[in-house]
Design a protein around this motif. Sequence first.
Motif, mmCIF file in Angstrom:
data_model
loop_
_atom_site.group_PDB
_atom_site.id
_atom_site.type_symbol
_atom_site.label_atom_id
_atom_site.label_comp_id
_atom_site.label_asym_id
_atom_site.label_seq_id
_atom_site.Cartn_x
_atom_site.Cartn_y
_atom_site.Cartn_z
ATOM 1 N N THR A 1 27.715 -13.949 43.809
ATOM 2 C CA THR A 1 28.618 -13.561 44.889
ATOM 3 C C THR A 1 28.576 -12.066 45.208
ATOM 4 O OG1 THR A 1 30.477 -13.513 43.362
ATOM 5 C CG2 THR A 1 30.192 -15.506 44.668
ATOM 6 N N PRO A 2 28.287 -11.165 44.247
ATOM 7 C CA PRO A 2 28.214 -9.750 44.649
ATOM 8 C C PRO A 2 27.173 -9.491 45.745
ATOM 9 C CG PRO A 2 28.468 -9.869 42.286
ATOM 10 C CD PRO A 2 28.231 -11.287 42.785
ATOM 11 N N ARG B 1 28.689 -10.512 49.004
ATOM 12 C CA ARG B 1 29.724 -9.551 49.415
ATOM 13 C C ARG B 1 29.064 -8.291 49.982
ATOM 14 N NH1 ARG B 1 35.003 -10.668 50.233
ATOM 15 N NH2 ARG B 1 35.255 -11.629 48.206
ATOM 16 N N PHE B 2 27.987 -7.819 49.356
ATOM 17 C CA PHE B 2 27.288 -6.627 49.847
ATOM 18 C C PHE B 2 26.666 -6.910 51.215
ATOM 19 C CE2 PHE B 2 23.865 -3.525 50.131
ATOM 20 C CZ PHE B 2 24.507 -2.367 49.718
ATOM 21 N N TYR C 1 33.409 -5.838 47.024
ATOM 22 C CA TYR C 1 32.114 -5.895 46.338
ATOM 23 C C TYR C 1 32.184 -5.118 45.016
ATOM 24 C CZ TYR C 1 27.540 -4.100 45.031
ATOM 25 O OH TYR C 1 26.439 -3.716 44.309
ATOM 26 N N GLU D 1 34.059 -7.064 42.442
ATOM 27 C CA GLU D 1 33.293 -8.203 41.920
ATOM 28 C C GLU D 1 32.198 -7.761 40.963
ATOM 29 O OE1 GLU D 1 32.079 -11.338 44.482
ATOM 30 O OE2 GLU D 1 33.907 -11.205 45.679
ATOM 31 N N VAL D 2 31.548 -6.644 41.275
ATOM 32 C CA VAL D 2 30.504 -6.127 40.387
ATOM 33 C C VAL D 2 31.120 -5.713 39.049
ATOM 34 C CG1 VAL D 2 28.901 -4.196 40.043
ATOM 35 C CG2 VAL D 2 28.910 -5.439 42.199
ATOM 36 N N ARG E 1 20.495 -10.948 41.072
ATOM 37 C CA ARG E 1 21.825 -10.666 40.502
ATOM 38 C C ARG E 1 21.832 -9.291 39.856
ATOM 39 N NH1 ARG E 1 21.270 -16.043 38.716
ATOM 40 N NH2 ARG E 1 20.762 -15.275 36.632
ATOM 41 N N CYS F 1 24.113 -5.916 41.188
ATOM 42 C CA CYS F 1 25.126 -5.302 40.317
ATOM 43 C C CYS F 1 24.645 -3.982 39.713
ATOM 44 C CB CYS F 1 25.511 -6.272 39.204
ATOM 45 S SG CYS F 1 26.345 -7.741 39.797
ATOM 46 N N ARG G 1 25.667 -0.082 43.585
ATOM 47 C CA ARG G 1 27.053 0.407 43.574
ATOM 48 C C ARG G 1 27.128 1.776 44.247
ATOM 49 N NH1 ARG G 1 28.504 -0.438 37.527
ATOM 50 N NH2 ARG G 1 30.216 0.919 38.072
#
Length: 145
Positions: free
Chosen positions: A68-69, A72-73, A97, A100-101, A132, A136, A141
Amino acid sequence: LFQAVLRCKGSGGPSGAPQRLAASYGAGVAAYNLGRHAESAALLATFFEAKAACEAEGRDYTAPPLGTPLARFYLAHSTYALGRDRWPVAADHLRAYLREVELAGPQRVLNMPNGWQGRAISDGERKASRFRNRACSDEARADAH
């Protein structure tokens, strides 16, 4: 196929929501990679709405292999690309995001050979683990900030 599943919003009972969740995720990520930001933003927003509905109702669903991250991004970037008036909404998606990360923590990359410690690892699992991991990563980030 994705669009056909998404058009069936009102039907299918409890099992329909997880299917719409998976279809909106797949179609949203595909639309993002094709540069169709309006379509991607709408589909990924549908994914997060369906995910929240499944969680609120206690329905089981399969988490997307890419995580899901990443969705979201992509939702944040697609929303940002829609224009200056959408930037506050994109900022909200970026904050979600980052949360979630933080919850997901560092993601391992499955690079070990097939049969490592008795476990078969498919090429698809290896590729998904790399997505994934990148979604993350510290670099992703930093981009979100």
